[in-house]
Design a protein around this motif. Structure first.
Motif, PDB file in Angstrom:
ATOM      1  N   SER A   8      -5.228  30.173   0.402  1.00 15.58           N
ATOM      2  CA  SER A   8      -4.366  29.010   0.587  1.00 15.58           C
ATOM      3  C   SER A   8      -5.225  27.907   1.172  1.00 15.58           C
ATOM      4  N   ARG A   9      -5.219  26.748   0.517  1.00 16.03           N
ATOM      5  CA  ARG A   9      -6.179  25.718   0.893  1.00 16.03           C
ATOM      6  C   ARG A   9      -5.542  24.336   0.866  1.00 16.03           C
ATOM      7  N   PHE A  10      -5.628  23.637   1.996  1.00 12.60           N
ATOM      8  CA  PHE A  10      -5.192  22.247   2.071  1.00 12.60           C
ATOM      9  C   PHE A  10      -6.293  21.455   2.773  1.00 12.60           C
ATOM     10  N   GLU A  11      -6.658  20.304   2.190  1.00  9.93           N
ATOM     11  CA  GLU A  11      -7.715  19.476   2.758  1.00  9.93           C
ATOM     12  C   GLU A  11      -7.087  18.312   3.541  1.00  9.93           C
ATOM     13  N   PRO A  12      -7.037  18.377   4.884  1.00 12.84           N
ATOM     14  CA  PRO A  12      -6.383  17.329   5.669  1.00 12.84           C
ATOM     15  C   PRO A  12      -6.996  15.951   5.474  1.00 12.84           C
ATOM     16  N   VAL A  13      -8.283  15.880   5.115  1.00 14.11           N
ATOM     17  CA  VAL A  13      -8.918  14.573   4.979  1.00 14.11           C
ATOM     18  C   VAL A  13      -8.247  13.740   3.896  1.00 14.11           C
ATOM     19  N   TYR A  14      -7.691  14.392   2.847  1.00 13.41           N
ATOM     20  CA  TYR A  14      -7.046  13.653   1.779  1.00 13.41           C
ATOM     21  C   TYR A  14      -5.686  13.084   2.198  1.00 13.41           C
ATOM     22  N   ALA A  15      -5.163  13.562   3.313  1.00 15.64           N
ATOM     23  CA  ALA A  15      -3.880  13.038   3.814  1.00 15.64           C
ATOM     24  C   ALA A  15      -4.064  11.779   4.647  1.00 15.64           C
ATOM     25  N   LEU A  16      -5.308  11.393   4.923  1.00 14.96           N
ATOM     26  CA  LEU A  16      -5.557  10.193   5.717  1.00 14.96           C
ATOM     27  C   LEU A  16      -5.406   8.952   4.851  1.00 14.96           C
ATOM     28  N   PRO A  17      -4.570   7.986   5.247  1.00 10.68           N
ATOM     29  CA  PRO A  17      -4.456   6.738   4.473  1.00 10.68           C
ATOM     30  C   PRO A  17      -5.795   6.017   4.390  1.00 10.68           C
ATOM     31  N   VAL A  18      -6.017   5.349   3.274  1.00  6.73           N
ATOM     32  CA  VAL A  18      -7.171   4.483   3.012  1.00  6.73           C
ATOM     33  C   VAL A  18      -8.482   5.256   2.926  1.00  6.73           C
ATOM     34  N   VAL A  19      -8.456   6.589   2.923  1.00  9.45           N
ATOM     35  CA  VAL A  19      -9.684   7.354   2.775  1.00  9.45           C
ATOM     36  C   VAL A  19     -10.220   7.191   1.352  1.00  9.45           C
ATOM     37  N   TYR A  69       0.848  -1.187   0.000  1.00 11.07           N
ATOM     38  CA  TYR A  69       0.000   0.000   0.000  1.00 11.07           C
ATOM     39  C   TYR A  69       0.887   1.241   0.000  1.00 11.07           C
ATOM     40  N   VAL A  70       0.522   2.224  -0.823  1.00 13.77           N
ATOM     41  CA  VAL A  70       1.226   3.500  -0.843  1.00 13.77           C
ATOM     42  C   VAL A  70       0.196   4.629  -0.844  1.00 13.77           C
ATOM     43  N   HIS A  71       0.464   5.642  -0.023  1.00 14.28           N
ATOM     44  CA  HIS A  71      -0.395   6.822   0.054  1.00 14.28           C
ATOM     45  C   HIS A  71       0.513   8.037  -0.089  1.00 14.28           C
ATOM     46  N   MET A  72       0.199   8.919  -1.038  1.00 10.67           N
ATOM     47  CA  MET A  72       1.092  10.020  -1.374  1.00 10.67           C
ATOM     48  C   MET A  72       0.329  11.341  -1.451  1.00 10.67           C
ATOM     49  N   ILE A  73       0.952  12.387  -0.932  1.00  7.82           N
ATOM     50  CA  ILE A  73       0.507  13.766  -1.103  1.00  7.82           C
ATOM     51  C   ILE A  73       1.577  14.488  -1.912  1.00  7.82           C
ATOM     52  N   ALA A  74       1.182  15.243  -2.924  1.00  7.95           N
ATOM     53  CA  ALA A  74       2.161  15.925  -3.778  1.00  7.95           C
ATOM     54  C   ALA A  74       1.656  17.321  -4.128  1.00  7.95           C
ATOM     55  N   ARG A  75       2.581  18.139  -4.551  1.00  8.06           N
ATOM     56  CA  ARG A  75       2.281  19.518  -4.948  1.00  8.06           C
ATOM     57  C   ARG A  75       2.510  19.651  -6.442  1.00  8.06           C
ATOM     58  N   THR A  76       1.484  20.038  -7.185  1.00  8.09           N
ATOM     59  CA  THR A  76       1.613  20.216  -8.627  1.00  8.09           C
ATOM     60  C   THR A  76       1.707  21.699  -8.963  1.00  8.09           C
ATOM     61  N   GLN A  77       2.278  21.978 -10.134  1.00  4.97           N
ATOM     62  CA  GLN A  77       2.449  23.350 -10.597  1.00  4.97           C
ATOM     63  C   GLN A  77       1.894  23.474 -12.011  1.00  4.97           C
ATOM     64  N   HIS A  78       1.194  24.562 -12.270  1.00  7.37           N
ATOM     65  CA  HIS A  78       0.516  24.749 -13.551  1.00  7.37           C
ATOM     66  C   HIS A  78       0.913  26.102 -14.132  1.00  7.37           C
ATOM     67  N   ARG A  79       1.482  26.074 -15.337  1.00  3.64           N
ATOM     68  CA  ARG A  79       2.070  27.263 -15.954  1.00  3.64           C
ATOM     69  C   ARG A  79       1.125  27.862 -16.994  1.00  3.64           C
ATOM     70  N   SER A 113      -2.939  10.621  -3.824  1.00  8.02           N
ATOM     71  CA  SER A 113      -3.181   9.368  -4.542  1.00  8.02           C
ATOM     72  C   SER A 113      -2.770   8.195  -3.658  1.00  8.02           C
ATOM     73  N   HIS A 114      -3.428   7.092  -3.867  1.00  7.66           N
ATOM     74  CA  HIS A 114      -3.033   5.862  -3.167  1.00  7.66           C
ATOM     75  C   HIS A 114      -3.374   4.655  -4.022  1.00  7.66           C
ATOM     76  N   ALA A 115      -2.700   3.558  -3.722  1.00  8.85           N
ATOM     77  CA  ALA A 115      -2.918   2.297  -4.435  1.00  8.85           C
ATOM     78  C   ALA A 115      -2.655   1.151  -3.479  1.00  8.85           C
ATOM     79  N   ILE A 116      -3.496   0.150  -3.542  1.00  9.35           N
ATOM     80  CA  ILE A 116      -3.308  -1.058  -2.762  1.00  9.35           C
ATOM     81  C   ILE A 116      -3.173  -2.236  -3.708  1.00  9.35           C
TER      82      ILE A 116
END
Length: 526
Positions: free
Chosen positions: A272-283, A203-213, A242-245
């Motif tokens: 400035s907006r960050f949604e903590p719920v998306y950082a929870l594994p298996v959500v 199982y992998v759970h990842m949070i990342a920051r994207t950039q759009h030009r 993103s996550h994958a099992i």
């Protein structure tokens, strides 16, 4: 700012400040390889090498250099009308690797000079300050592109099966040559992730920051008008989770479930907006998206791999599905609704048990407007490039690869055949009036119709001078390891990129030779 967000931002900041590198054609290692070449290999790259071993390893820093030459020539005749690139290119860089107790870090930094590139590639670096996902790019001459990039990881092994990592890396999720989720040819992401590996479950759970030009305006100071547009592009940040099992469901059978969501870093009423719920594994991302009611873009997927026991780990069959949007009642409707956004990929991999031969055959299709959203910052893209398959969407593709290795020698040949709708050609700093669903960077709001949108869609004559492009990419590559230079090869390779449509034909041909590092991917047409 919540405590969770502070911790995550600190982790990303620390790791992107460490030496780390930019993108494609990354060094072959235990962390990076082409899983499609090896039946039964893992499906998440970069891989985490987990161990109970807490032996300290001193910081190992090594420099490297490589040189490529491409002869300039123009071959013409009954069957030849191919412009050829020419010039001398090089690579200079360093790698590092260090372990202390359960902490570790590894990565590399490098500078490239790529000579005699295609005009479209040169223009991309000029306009956007980045190129082909390779990192920061600029144009030192009228024919060359220069690159600088840093990619690396810092991590901590919590135990023999659980690790946390952060850094700036590209990612490949899947066991095919290409991926419909996260593809190795995408630009590297600043990320933080948790990885669990057991005998039957990964199982992998990842949070990342994207950039759009997007197109920007030059600063108001003397000489600013002489800078390329890429020096002053506007950059807008978004978040990705993103996550994958991956589960061993039966002997030889492995199933995978994938989920992902992107959301704006700044939204209506939020600077400035960050949604903590998306950082929870298996959500579950999609129900969470609906509950939040925000401008998010959720994807889901599934995959199945089979390594038959009778083939003795020499054969693998793999299939991958990606759903961006789906209404079941419209799937088999002859009306071809535009929002049925999905992709399918199938891969067969074979490896000879002893003599170094291997082969990969793969087919892929992605519906129009898949990965796109109402605004580019909500799309499945990063640094002006798709995060998944580099072709984007609205295409069907087939490919075959063959390789051979014996001792210090290696050879690789490949062919890609692709048919894809092409948007109307416009100036570098403009966007076409309509999007026909091939480029995820364009808003789906500008679609010309809601129905009649099939694979290879071109707008049915109401989207300007669009075209249906048939592309053929061929290459052959031969290399020989240099005994006293670990990981380096003397090589020669040739490639041809042929594109044809109703509006014209383009041929790009290139020969290279020189010294190079042993790379994961050698597919680009430069």
């Amino acid at each position: 700012m919540t405590r969770a967000r502070r911790i995550l931002l600190f982790f990303l900041f620390v790791c992107t400040g460490w030496p780390c590198r930019g993108h494609a054609q990354e060094l072959v290692s235990d962390h990076w390889d082409i899983g499609a070449w090896t039946p039964g290999a893992g499906g998440v790259w970069p891989a985490v090498v987990q161990s109970n071993d807490t032996t300290n390893r001193e910081l190992d820093v090594q420099g490297f250099g490589a040189l490529q030459y491409s002869p300039g020539a123009l071959l013409r005749g009954a069957f030849w009308d191919w412009p050829s690139a020419g010039g001398v290119g090089w690579q200079l860089g360093m790698t590092w690797d260090w372990t202390h107790d359960r902490f570790y870090t590894h990565g590399h930094a490098e500078h490239w000079r790529v000579a005699g590139v295609n005009a479209d590639d040169w223009n991309e670096a000029w306009q956007w300050g980045t190129w082909d996902g390779m990192g920061w790019a600029w144009n030192p001459t009228q024919a060359d592109i220069a690159l600088a990039r840093i990619v690396g990881t810092i991590g901590y092994n919590l135990g023999p099966s659980l690790s946390i990592e952060a850094g700036n890396r590209r990612h490949h999720w899947g066991k095919g040559w290409r991926s419909l989720w996260l593809d190795r040819q995408a630009a590297p992401l600043p990320f933080a992730r948790i990885v669990l590996n057991t005998e039957r479950i990964s199982y992998v759970h990842m949070i990342a920051r994207t950039q759009h030009r997007t197109v920007g305006s030059p600063a108001d100071f003397p000489g600013s008008g002489q800078l390329s547009p890429g020096a002053y592009v506007d950059k807008r940040g978004s978040w990705l989770a993103s996550h994958a099992i991956d589960v061993a469901i039966a002997p030889g059978w492995t199933g995978t479930l994938f989920g992902a969501v992107t959301w704006l870093g700044a939204d209506s009423g939020y600077t400035s907006r960050f949604e903590p719920v998306y950082a929870l594994p298996v959500v579950a991302f999609r129900p969470a998206e609906y509950a939040l009611g925000s401008a998010d873009n959720a994807l889901i997927g599934a995959a199945l791999a089979w390594v038959p026991a009778w083939a003795n780990n020499t054969l693998q069959l793999y299939g991958q599905l990606m759903l961006d949007e789906l209404v079941v009642s419209q799937v088999f409707s002859p009306d071809q609704w535009w929002a049925n956004k999905w992709g399918l990929l199938g891969t067969a991999s074979w490896r000879h048990p002893s003599n170094g031969w291997g082969a990969v055959v793969e087919a892929c299709a992605v519906r129009p407007y898949t990965y796109a959203h109402a605004a580019p910052a909500q799309s499945w893209t990063h640094n002006h490039q798709p995060l998944a398959h580099p072709a984007g969407s609205n295409f069907i593709e087939g490919r075959a690869h063959v390789r051979w290795e014996r001792g210090a020698w290696s050879a690789h040949a490949g062919v890609v055949l692709r048919q894809q709708g092409a948007d109307e050609a416009v100036e570098l700093d403009k966007e076409p009036t309509f999007s026909i669903g091939s480029n995820p960077l364009l808003s789906y709001v500008t679609r010309p119709a809601d129905y009649g949108v099939e694979l290879g869609y071109t707008g049915d004559g109401i989207a300007g001078d669009t075209d249906l492009i048939t592309q053929r990419l061929l290459w052959i590559d031969v290399g020989h390891d240099i005994p006293r230079l670990e990981g380096q090869q003397v090589f020669v390779r040739a490639m041809q990129n042929h594109r044809t449509g109703d509006l014209g034909t383009e041929n790009w041909w290139r020969v290279e030779c020189g010294i190079r590092l042993n790379r994961v991917l050698e597919e680009r047409n430069w």
